[in-house]
Design a protein around this motif. Structure first.
Motif, mmCIF file in Angstrom:
data_model
loop_
_atom_site.group_PDB
_atom_site.id
_atom_site.type_symbol
_atom_site.label_atom_id
_atom_site.label_comp_id
_atom_site.label_asym_id
_atom_site.label_seq_id
_atom_site.Cartn_x
_atom_site.Cartn_y
_atom_site.Cartn_z
ATOM 1 N N LYS A 1 0.950 -1.127 -0.060
ATOM 2 C CA LYS A 1 0.051 0.094 -0.024
ATOM 3 C C LYS A 1 0.860 1.334 -0.016
ATOM 4 O O LYS A 1 1.827 1.404 0.804
ATOM 5 N N LYS A 2 0.608 2.120 -1.070
ATOM 6 C CA LYS A 2 1.350 3.485 -1.103
ATOM 7 C C LYS A 2 0.450 4.470 -0.264
ATOM 8 O O LYS A 2 -0.552 4.681 -0.578
ATOM 9 N N SER A 3 1.299 5.380 0.356
ATOM 10 C CA SER A 3 0.604 6.230 1.108
ATOM 11 C C SER A 3 1.731 7.770 1.347
ATOM 12 O O SER A 3 2.934 7.269 1.071
ATOM 13 N N ARG B 1 5.384 6.400 0.607
ATOM 14 C CA ARG B 1 5.680 5.389 1.711
ATOM 15 C C ARG B 1 5.151 4.075 1.406
ATOM 16 O O ARG B 1 3.995 4.057 1.010
ATOM 17 N N VAL B 2 5.982 2.960 1.200
ATOM 18 C CA VAL B 2 5.416 1.789 0.851
ATOM 19 C C VAL B 2 5.325 0.908 1.903
ATOM 20 O O VAL B 2 6.299 0.623 2.628
ATOM 21 N N VAL B 3 4.151 0.073 2.357
ATOM 22 C CA VAL B 3 3.919 -0.748 3.345
ATOM 23 C C VAL B 3 3.363 -2.079 2.978
ATOM 24 O O VAL B 3 2.385 -2.052 2.141
#
Length: 99
Positions: A51-53, A95-97
């Motif tokens: 998930k990108k944020s 930010r990639v999680v």
């Protein structure tokens, strides 16, 4: 991750060689399940879900642009844009999680 190995038998892509052990299969980054005959036992896992944020903490911003970049130019590069506060990158990477 375990969930990456939940691949329907008909969608398994062979990742090993005939007679490969479970340990050897996992050692090369593949999944092992020998419960279904005539299907690959050592197979490629599903890709990880991410998930990108845009980071909310300004200290976590990694510069993605250049001084004076516009919001449109930044977003075209696939980055986040926020012109506040001063003194930190306004165009910055997501930010990639892992999910």
């Amino acid at each position: 991750a375990r969930c990456q190995c939940k691949v329907p038998a008909m969608q398994r892509n062979n990742c090993g060689y005939p007679g490969i052990s479970a340990a050897e299969c996992r050692k090369i980054g593949c999944c092992f399940n020998n419960s279904i005959p005539d299907m690959p036992w050592c197979f490629t896992p599903k890709p990880k879900k991410v998930k990108k944020s845009c980071p909310t903490d300004v200290t976590g911003r990694r510069d993605c642009g250049y001084p004076g970049i516009t919001a449109k130019e930044c977003e075209r590069k696939g980055c986040c844009f926020n012109p506040h506060p001063a003194g930190v990158p306004w165009c910055f990477y997501h930010r990639v999680v892992e999910e």
